[in-house]
Design a protein around this motif. Structure first.
Motif, mmCIF file in Angstrom:
data_model
loop_
_atom_site.group_PDB
_atom_site.id
_atom_site.type_symbol
_atom_site.label_atom_id
_atom_site.label_comp_id
_atom_site.label_asym_id
_atom_site.label_seq_id
_atom_site.Cartn_x
_atom_site.Cartn_y
_atom_site.Cartn_z
ATOM 1 N N VAL A 174 0.859 -1.194 0.000
ATOM 2 C CA VAL A 174 0.000 0.000 0.000
ATOM 3 C C VAL A 174 0.888 1.233 0.000
ATOM 4 C CG1 VAL A 174 -1.969 1.124 1.074
ATOM 5 C CG2 VAL A 174 -1.610 -1.341 1.407
ATOM 6 N N ALA A 199 2.747 4.042 -3.141
ATOM 7 C CA ALA A 199 3.799 4.004 -4.174
ATOM 8 C C ALA A 199 4.834 5.096 -3.961
ATOM 9 C CB ALA A 199 3.174 4.104 -5.566
ATOM 10 N N GLY A 200 5.259 5.276 -2.716
ATOM 11 C CA GLY A 200 6.394 6.152 -2.434
ATOM 12 C C GLY A 200 7.692 5.368 -2.610
ATOM 13 N N PRO A 201 8.810 5.913 -2.133
ATOM 14 C CA PRO A 201 10.094 5.230 -2.330
ATOM 15 C C PRO A 201 10.151 3.841 -1.701
ATOM 16 C CG PRO A 201 10.299 7.077 -0.776
ATOM 17 C CD PRO A 201 8.972 7.203 -1.436
ATOM 18 N N GLY A 228 7.554 1.796 -0.966
ATOM 19 C CA GLY A 228 6.608 0.897 -1.629
ATOM 20 C C GLY A 228 7.098 0.461 -3.003
ATOM 21 N N ARG A 263 -3.140 5.595 -3.722
ATOM 22 C CA ARG A 263 -4.317 6.470 -3.651
ATOM 23 C C ARG A 263 -4.350 7.508 -4.775
ATOM 24 N NH1 ARG A 263 -4.178 9.142 1.746
ATOM 25 N NH2 ARG A 263 -5.771 7.637 2.288
ATOM 26 N N GLY A 307 5.397 7.867 -6.629
ATOM 27 C CA GLY A 307 6.564 8.618 -6.143
ATOM 28 C C GLY A 307 6.397 9.099 -4.719
ATOM 29 N N THR A 348 -7.635 3.567 -2.930
ATOM 30 C CA THR A 348 -7.267 3.775 -1.525
ATOM 31 C C THR A 348 -7.568 2.511 -0.731
ATOM 32 O OG1 THR A 348 -7.683 6.150 -1.635
ATOM 33 C CG2 THR A 348 -7.828 5.141 0.549
ATOM 34 N N VAL A 349 -6.597 2.117 0.096
ATOM 35 C CA VAL A 349 -6.844 1.023 1.040
ATOM 36 C C VAL A 349 -7.423 1.657 2.296
ATOM 37 C CG1 VAL A 349 -5.702 -0.676 2.519
ATOM 38 C CG2 VAL A 349 -5.079 -0.495 0.095
ATOM 39 N N HIS A 380 3.940 8.852 6.451
ATOM 40 C CA HIS A 380 3.878 9.444 7.794
ATOM 41 C C HIS A 380 2.656 9.013 8.623
ATOM 42 C CE1 HIS A 380 7.226 12.366 7.135
ATOM 43 N NE2 HIS A 380 6.909 12.111 5.876
ATOM 44 N N GLU A 429 -1.260 4.434 7.499
ATOM 45 C CA GLU A 429 -2.726 4.326 7.466
ATOM 46 C C GLU A 429 -3.243 2.900 7.670
ATOM 47 O OE1 GLU A 429 -4.862 6.406 4.469
ATOM 48 O OE2 GLU A 429 -3.562 8.165 4.603
ATOM 49 N N MET A 438 8.428 5.406 6.032
ATOM 50 C CA MET A 438 8.099 6.355 7.103
ATOM 51 C C MET A 438 7.048 5.804 8.063
ATOM 52 S SD MET A 438 9.747 8.911 7.577
ATOM 53 C CE MET A 438 9.465 9.881 9.028
ATOM 54 N N ALA A 439 6.259 4.837 7.609
ATOM 55 C CA ALA A 439 5.260 4.226 8.494
ATOM 56 C C ALA A 439 5.950 3.535 9.671
ATOM 57 C CB ALA A 439 4.398 3.239 7.710
ATOM 58 N N MET A 480 13.347 12.356 9.159
ATOM 59 C CA MET A 480 14.707 12.539 8.632
ATOM 60 C C MET A 480 14.837 13.623 7.586
ATOM 61 S SD MET A 480 12.958 10.005 7.176
ATOM 62 C CE MET A 480 13.290 8.504 8.039
ATOM 63 N N ILE A 492 16.259 12.973 2.820
ATOM 64 C CA ILE A 492 17.303 11.974 2.577
ATOM 65 C C ILE A 492 16.582 10.636 2.476
ATOM 66 C CG2 ILE A 492 17.776 11.812 5.078
ATOM 67 C CD1 ILE A 492 20.721 11.178 4.251
ATOM 68 N N MET A 516 14.552 4.991 3.255
ATOM 69 C CA MET A 516 13.302 4.549 2.617
ATOM 70 C C MET A 516 13.579 3.407 1.630
ATOM 71 S SD MET A 516 10.994 6.410 3.943
ATOM 72 C CE MET A 516 11.919 6.601 5.447
HETATM 73 O O1 48F Z 1 4.885 9.335 1.869
HETATM 74 P P1 48F Z 1 5.566 8.383 0.979
HETATM 75 O O2 48F Z 1 6.630 8.884 0.077
HETATM 76 O O3 48F Z 1 6.078 7.162 1.913
HETATM 77 P P2 48F Z 1 7.492 6.472 2.144
HETATM 78 O O4 48F Z 1 7.780 5.483 1.089
HETATM 79 O O5 48F Z 1 8.562 7.655 1.994
HETATM 80 C C1 48F Z 1 8.569 8.781 2.811
HETATM 81 C C2 48F Z 1 9.328 9.905 2.117
HETATM 82 O O6 48F Z 1 8.691 10.237 0.904
HETATM 83 C C3 48F Z 1 9.484 11.184 2.925
HETATM 84 C C4 48F Z 1 10.374 11.107 4.084
HETATM 85 C C5 48F Z 1 11.623 10.307 4.058
HETATM 86 O O7 48F Z 1 12.609 10.855 3.349
HETATM 87 O O8 48F Z 1 10.118 11.720 5.059
HETATM 88 O O9 48F Z 1 8.210 11.620 3.334
HETATM 89 O O10 48F Z 1 7.479 6.026 3.553
HETATM 90 O O11 48F Z 1 4.509 7.643 0.057
HETATM 91 C C6 48F Z 1 3.345 7.081 0.608
HETATM 92 C C7 48F Z 1 2.359 6.851 -0.540
HETATM 93 O O12 48F Z 1 1.271 6.124 -0.027
HETATM 94 C C8 48F Z 1 0.051 6.660 -0.562
HETATM 95 C C9 48F Z 1 0.344 8.146 -0.695
HETATM 96 O O13 48F Z 1 -0.503 8.752 -1.662
HETATM 97 C C10 48F Z 1 1.806 8.147 -1.127
HETATM 98 O O14 48F Z 1 1.964 8.125 -2.528
HETATM 99 N N1 48F Z 1 -0.999 6.318 0.399
HETATM 100 C C11 48F Z 1 -1.126 6.802 1.673
HETATM 101 N N2 48F Z 1 -2.178 6.238 2.274
HETATM 102 C C12 48F Z 1 -2.738 5.366 1.356
HETATM 103 C C13 48F Z 1 -1.981 5.437 0.164
HETATM 104 C C14 48F Z 1 -3.867 4.485 1.387
HETATM 105 N N3 48F Z 1 -4.634 4.370 2.465
HETATM 106 N N4 48F Z 1 -4.143 3.778 0.270
HETATM 107 C C15 48F Z 1 -3.370 3.900 -0.852
HETATM 108 N N5 48F Z 1 -2.288 4.724 -0.917
#
Ligand code: 48F
Length: 274
Positions: free
Chosen positions: A38, A40-42, A44, A63, A68, A133-134, A179, A182, A229-230, A240, A243, A247
Motif C-alpha cells: 500500500v 507508491a512512495g520510495p 513501496g 491512492r 513517487g 485507496t486502502v 507518515h 494508514e 516512514m510508516a 529525517m 534523505i 526509505m
Molecule cells: O509518503 P511516501 O513517500 O512514503 P514512504 O515510502 O517515503 C517517505 C518519504 O517520501 C518522505 C520522508 C523520508 O525521506 O520523510 O516523506 O514512507 O509515500 C506514501 C504513498 O502512499 C500513498 C500516498 O498517496 C503516497 O503516494 N498512500 C497513503 N495512504 C494510502 C496510500 C492508502 N490508504 N491507500 C493507498 N495509498
C-alpha cells in the motif's frame, strides 16, 4: 511536400470493450495475490520491485493518480534529494543517475528517481494500480492475523459517496503509506487484539531516523508488514527530511522479509545483505 501520416481509425466501442475486458482480466488475477503493498512512495516502489523479482505475485495500490509519494517534493520543492550508502546500490540497480558529493553520499534528481523506481517495479512484474485507496484490512482470528485489504476508488472517497468497498486477499500486506501509517492505524483501531499502537513520529534527527527505520522494518503482526516512514510512525522514530537511503533500504528489507516468509527460504533478492 511532407508525407501524410495515416492514423489508424478506431471505433469508440472498441476502445471501451478493450479497456473493460483487459482491466477485468487483471482484477480477477489480483483479487488474490502473494503481496499487497500500500503506497507508491520510495519504500513501496522498492518493495514492489524486489518482491516481484523474487517471483511473488505483487500488487501495489496507490491512492493518487501518480507514483513517487514524497520523492517529487524533493527538499522543500528544490528538485534534488540525498541518498547515502548502501542505498546507492538500489539506485544503480534501476539505472538511476547520481552525483557523488563525498564518500558514500549522493545527490539525485527527484523526477529521475521516481520514474526509475516505478519502472523497476513494473519491469519486475509488479502491478501498480493508481487511484485506489486502502481503507481497511481483512482479518481472521486464532491467531489474530491480517489476510488482505479493503479497497475503494479514491474518487468515491473524495466525493463522499456511500459505496461498499471490495476485499483483496494477500499472503502478506505491507504498509508503505508514509507518515500516517494508514493501514497500521486502521488495524490498531479496529482490531485491538493485535496490540498495535501507532505512536506517531518524533521531530527531526536525520541519522538516527535513517538507522532505526531500516532496523525496525518488520512484520508487525502476522500478515502485516511495515516499511518506510510508516515504521517511524509506529515506533516513534524521528523524521529525517529529504534523505531517502533509509526509505529505499527499508523497502528492500521488507521485500526480503516477505519473500523469506512466503517462500519458506532465504533468497538473496536485493543487492544488500540485511
Ligand atoms: O509518503 P511516501 O513517500 O512514503 P514512504 O515510502 O517515503 C517517505 C518519504 O517520501 C518522505 C520522508 C523520508 O525521506 O520523510 O516523506 O514512507 O509515500 C506514501 C504513498 O502512499 C500513498 C500516498 O498517496 C503516497 O503516494 N498512500 C497513503 N495512504 C494510502 C496510500 C492508502 N490508504 N491507500 C493507498 N495509498
Amino acid at each position: 511536400m511532407l508525407p501524410i501520416v495515416k492514423v489508424r481509425e478506431v471505433e469508440e466501442e472498441k476502445i471501451t470493450r478493450a479497456i473493460i475486458q483487459k482491466t477485468m482480466e487483471d482484477w480477477l488475477d489480483i483479487a488474490e495475490n502473494d503481496v499487497t503493498i500500500v503506497g507508491a512512495g520510495p519504500s513501496g516502489l522498492t518493495a514492489a520491485m524486489y518482491a516481484a523479482r523474487a517471483g511473488l505475485k505483487t500488487v501495489l495500490f496507490e491512492r493518487r493518480l501518480s507514483f513517487g509519494g514524497g520523492i517529487g517534493g524533493g527538499g522543500m520543492q528544490f528538485h534534488k534529494i540525498i541518498v547515502e550508502s548502501p542505498a546507492d546500490k538500489i539506485l544503480r540497480d534501476v539505472n538511476c543517475r547520481m552525483e557523488q558529493l563525498e564518500d558514500d553520499l549522493f545527490i539525485v534528481d527527484a523526477a529521475e528517481m521516481m520514474v526509475k523506481l516505478a519502472s523497476g517495479a513494473i519491469d519486475a512484474g509488479a502491478k501498480i494500480i493508481l487511484g485506489v485507496t486502502v481503507d481497511d484490512v481483512i482479518y481472521r482470528d486464532n491467531p489474530p492475523r491480517i489476510v488482505g485489504v479493503v479497497i475503494q476508488w479514491s474518487s468515491v472517497i473524495m466525493a463522499g459517496l456511500h459505496v461498499d468497498p471490495l476485499g483483496i486477499k494477500a499472503k502478506a500486506v505491507v504498509d508503505c503509506t508514509g507518515h500516517d501509517a494508514e493501514v497500521l492505524s486502521v488495524a490498531s483501531k479496529k482490531i485491538p487484539e493485535l496490540n498495535i499502537t501507532v505512536a506517531g513520529e518524533k521531530s527531526m534527527w536525520t541519522s538516527r531516523a535513517e538507522k532505526l527505520t531500516v532496523e525496525r522494518t518488520r512484520e508487525v503482526c502476522p500478515g502485516l508488514f511495515v516499511a518506510g516512514m510508516a515504521v517511524a510512525a509506529v515506533d516513534q522514530i524521528p523524521r529525517m527530511g529529504p534523505i531517502f537511503g533509509g526509505m529505499l533500504l527499508s523497502g528492500a528489507k521488507v521485500a526480503q522479509l516477505v519473500a523469506s516468509k512466503i517462500l519458506g527460504k532465504t533468497l538473496k533478492i536485493t543487492p544488500i545483505d540485511f
